[in-house]
Design a protein around this motif. Structure first.
Motif, mmCIF file in Angstrom:
data_model
loop_
_atom_site.group_PDB
_atom_site.id
_atom_site.type_symbol
_atom_site.label_atom_id
_atom_site.label_comp_id
_atom_site.label_asym_id
_atom_site.label_seq_id
_atom_site.Cartn_x
_atom_site.Cartn_y
_atom_site.Cartn_z
ATOM 1 N N ARG A 1 0.811 -1.218 0.000
ATOM 2 C CA ARG A 1 0.000 0.000 0.000
ATOM 3 C C ARG A 1 0.843 1.266 0.000
ATOM 4 O O ARG A 1 0.561 2.210 -0.692
ATOM 5 N N GLN A 2 1.853 1.291 0.867
ATOM 6 C CA GLN A 2 2.682 2.497 0.951
ATOM 7 C C GLN A 2 3.947 2.329 0.123
ATOM 8 O O GLN A 2 4.552 1.255 0.083
ATOM 9 N N GLN A 3 4.341 3.400 -0.516
ATOM 10 C CA GLN A 3 5.510 3.387 -1.390
ATOM 11 C C GLN A 3 6.761 2.927 -0.646
ATOM 12 O O GLN A 3 7.568 2.172 -1.174
ATOM 13 N N CYS A 4 6.940 3.375 0.608
ATOM 14 C CA CYS A 4 8.145 3.043 1.366
ATOM 15 C C CYS A 4 8.212 1.573 1.777
ATOM 16 O O CYS A 4 9.248 1.122 2.268
ATOM 17 N N GLU A 5 7.133 0.821 1.586
ATOM 18 C CA GLU A 5 7.151 -0.600 1.903
ATOM 19 C C GLU A 5 7.711 -1.440 0.762
ATOM 20 O O GLU A 5 7.946 -2.627 0.919
ATOM 21 N N VAL A 6 7.935 -0.827 -0.400
ATOM 22 C CA VAL A 6 8.542 -1.541 -1.528
ATOM 23 C C VAL A 6 9.992 -1.824 -1.165
ATOM 24 O O VAL A 6 10.741 -0.916 -0.787
ATOM 25 N N TYR A 7 10.403 -3.090 -1.272
ATOM 26 C CA TYR A 7 11.741 -3.475 -0.852
ATOM 27 C C TYR A 7 12.804 -2.737 -1.665
ATOM 28 O O TYR A 7 12.754 -2.703 -2.892
ATOM 29 N N ALA A 8 13.756 -2.132 -0.979
ATOM 30 C CA ALA A 8 14.911 -1.446 -1.587
ATOM 31 C C ALA A 8 14.501 -0.377 -2.596
ATOM 32 O O ALA A 8 15.206 -0.139 -3.567
ATOM 33 N N LEU A 9 13.366 0.293 -2.362
ATOM 34 C CA LEU A 9 12.879 1.341 -3.262
ATOM 35 C C LEU A 9 13.941 2.407 -3.521
ATOM 36 O O LEU A 9 14.131 2.853 -4.651
ATOM 37 N N CYS A 10 14.643 2.813 -2.460
ATOM 38 C CA CYS A 10 15.612 3.909 -2.581
ATOM 39 C C CYS A 10 17.042 3.410 -2.781
ATOM 40 O O CYS A 10 17.978 4.209 -2.775
ATOM 41 N N GLY A 11 17.222 2.114 -2.938
ATOM 42 C CA GLY A 11 18.549 1.556 -3.161
ATOM 43 C C GLY A 11 19.437 1.643 -1.932
ATOM 44 O O GLY A 11 18.992 1.989 -0.833
ATOM 45 N N ALA A 12 20.690 1.334 -2.122
ATOM 46 C CA ALA A 12 21.658 1.343 -1.022
ATOM 47 C C ALA A 12 21.909 2.768 -0.534
ATOM 48 O O ALA A 12 22.059 3.678 -1.340
ATOM 49 N N PHE A 13 21.916 2.953 0.766
ATOM 50 C CA PHE A 13 22.187 4.237 1.437
ATOM 51 C C PHE A 13 21.170 5.319 1.084
ATOM 52 O O PHE A 13 21.445 6.505 1.247
ATOM 53 N N GLY A 14 19.997 4.898 0.606
ATOM 54 C CA GLY A 14 18.898 5.834 0.381
ATOM 55 C C GLY A 14 17.878 5.665 1.484
ATOM 56 O O GLY A 14 17.710 4.578 2.032
ATOM 57 N N THR A 15 17.192 6.737 1.838
ATOM 58 C CA THR A 15 16.165 6.661 2.860
ATOM 59 C C THR A 15 14.831 7.117 2.289
ATOM 60 O O THR A 15 14.782 8.066 1.505
ATOM 61 N N CYS A 16 13.786 6.423 2.673
ATOM 62 C CA CYS A 16 12.446 6.709 2.165
ATOM 63 C C CYS A 16 11.658 7.490 3.212
ATOM 64 O O CYS A 16 11.757 7.230 4.413
ATOM 65 N N ASN A 17 10.896 8.477 2.752
ATOM 66 C CA ASN A 17 10.036 9.266 3.636
ATOM 67 C C ASN A 17 8.675 9.349 2.971
ATOM 68 O O ASN A 17 8.529 9.949 1.906
ATOM 69 N N GLN A 18 7.676 8.749 3.599
ATOM 70 C CA GLN A 18 6.350 8.610 3.000
ATOM 71 C C GLN A 18 5.632 9.942 2.809
ATOM 72 O O GLN A 18 4.737 10.052 1.980
ATOM 73 N N ILE A 19 6.019 10.985 3.553
ATOM 74 C CA ILE A 19 5.254 12.245 3.499
ATOM 75 C C ILE A 19 5.942 13.334 2.682
ATOM 76 O O ILE A 19 5.486 14.463 2.669
ATOM 77 N N THR A 20 7.041 13.019 1.997
ATOM 78 C CA THR A 20 7.709 14.033 1.179
ATOM 79 C C THR A 20 7.751 13.598 -0.282
ATOM 80 O O THR A 20 7.564 12.422 -0.595
ATOM 81 N N GLN A 21 7.980 14.524 -1.154
ATOM 82 C CA GLN A 21 8.199 14.237 -2.577
ATOM 83 C C GLN A 21 9.550 14.811 -2.976
ATOM 84 O O GLN A 21 9.793 15.977 -2.678
ATOM 85 N N PRO A 22 10.441 14.095 -3.597
ATOM 86 C CA PRO A 22 10.320 12.665 -3.875
ATOM 87 C C PRO A 22 10.427 11.847 -2.585
ATOM 88 O O PRO A 22 10.912 12.335 -1.572
ATOM 89 N N PHE A 23 9.993 10.590 -2.668
ATOM 90 C CA PHE A 23 10.017 9.720 -1.490
ATOM 91 C C PHE A 23 11.439 9.440 -1.026
ATOM 92 O O PHE A 23 11.680 9.253 0.153
ATOM 93 N N CYS A 24 12.373 9.387 -1.967
ATOM 94 C CA CYS A 24 13.740 8.953 -1.659
ATOM 95 C C CYS A 24 14.728 10.112 -1.573
ATOM 96 O O CYS A 24 14.652 11.062 -2.352
ATOM 97 N N ASN A 25 15.641 10.002 -0.621
ATOM 98 C CA ASN A 25 16.761 10.928 -0.485
ATOM 99 C C ASN A 25 17.987 10.130 -0.063
ATOM 100 O O ASN A 25 17.857 9.048 0.517
ATOM 101 N N CYS A 26 19.149 10.684 -0.338
ATOM 102 C CA CYS A 26 20.385 10.042 0.113
ATOM 103 C C CYS A 26 20.669 10.438 1.554
ATOM 104 O O CYS A 26 20.313 11.533 1.990
ATOM 105 N N LEU A 27 21.306 9.539 2.278
ATOM 106 C CA LEU A 27 21.744 9.838 3.638
ATOM 107 C C LEU A 27 22.811 10.936 3.595
ATOM 108 O O LEU A 27 23.452 11.137 2.564
#
Length: 198
Positions: free
Chosen positions: A27-53
């Protein structure tokens, strides 16, 4: 299957001539396995969902522009322990990342204090992060996958300590300080303006 990693069902709306999403799994985008790849972090309430650490940048920027984050992020600077010309091999630091869903594949270490957990990670150059909480000491080696920044009121988060080169920790703190001082300066300026108007 969508490029996001979700299985989606859509229906065609003839009146608006658009596809409408009515079901997706997970249901939630951040529940997709490895969505943001290695050393990426997912945030369900921001756009884009992924950012680098902090201390990392997109490995394939062209893919990130197209919202394909699966390539993940790469270090901007080598760790001190990996740098053959570094004079001080023990000068790596840890960046505190609170309220996180911790990455996959932790390894437990039998220690009794936070400082011992930190030392255990610091003593092995392959150790990229650690966490110490009620479950004890957990360390991670290699790439970190499936990190998620949780909302402030989510009680399931833990603090992750990410290993960075000392210069990266200093620059990240400086950038944080600049943002805070800019916000404080703006508020003070606004209050001064209100007082002058009154």
């Amino acid at each position: 299957m969508d490029v996001s990693g979700q299985v989606q069902q859509l229906t065609w709306l003839g009146s608006t001539e658009e596809w409408s999403l009515f079901w997706a799994q997970p249901r939630q985008q951040c529940e997709v396995y490895a969505l943001c790849g290695a050393f990426g972090t997912c945030n369900q309430i921001t756009q884009p969902f992924c950012n680098c650490l902090p201390g990392f940048s997109p490995k394939f920027m062209a893919d990130w522009i197209l919202s394909d984050f699966s390539g993940g992020c790469a270090r901007k600077k080598l760790l001190q322990c990996e740098n053959p010309i570094a004079s001080n091999k023990d000068s790596d630091r840890f960046w505190e990342y609170p309220n996180m869903r911790l990455p996959e594949h932790p390894q437990s270490v039998g220690v009794n204090r936070d400082t011992e957990c930190k030392s255990s990670c610091l003593s092995n150059c392959s150790c990229t992060a650690y966490a110490y909480d009620s479950d004890g000491c957990s360390v991670w080696f290699g790439e970190l996958v499936n990190l998620q920044q949780l909302e402030g009121n989510d009680g399931n988060g833990s603090t992750l300590y990410l290993r960075l080169a000392a210069s990266e920790v200093s620059s990240a703190k400086s950038n944080k300080g600049i943002v805070i001082s800019t916000v404080v300066g703006s508020v003070v300026g606004l209050l001064g303006l209100v007082v002058m108007v009154i």
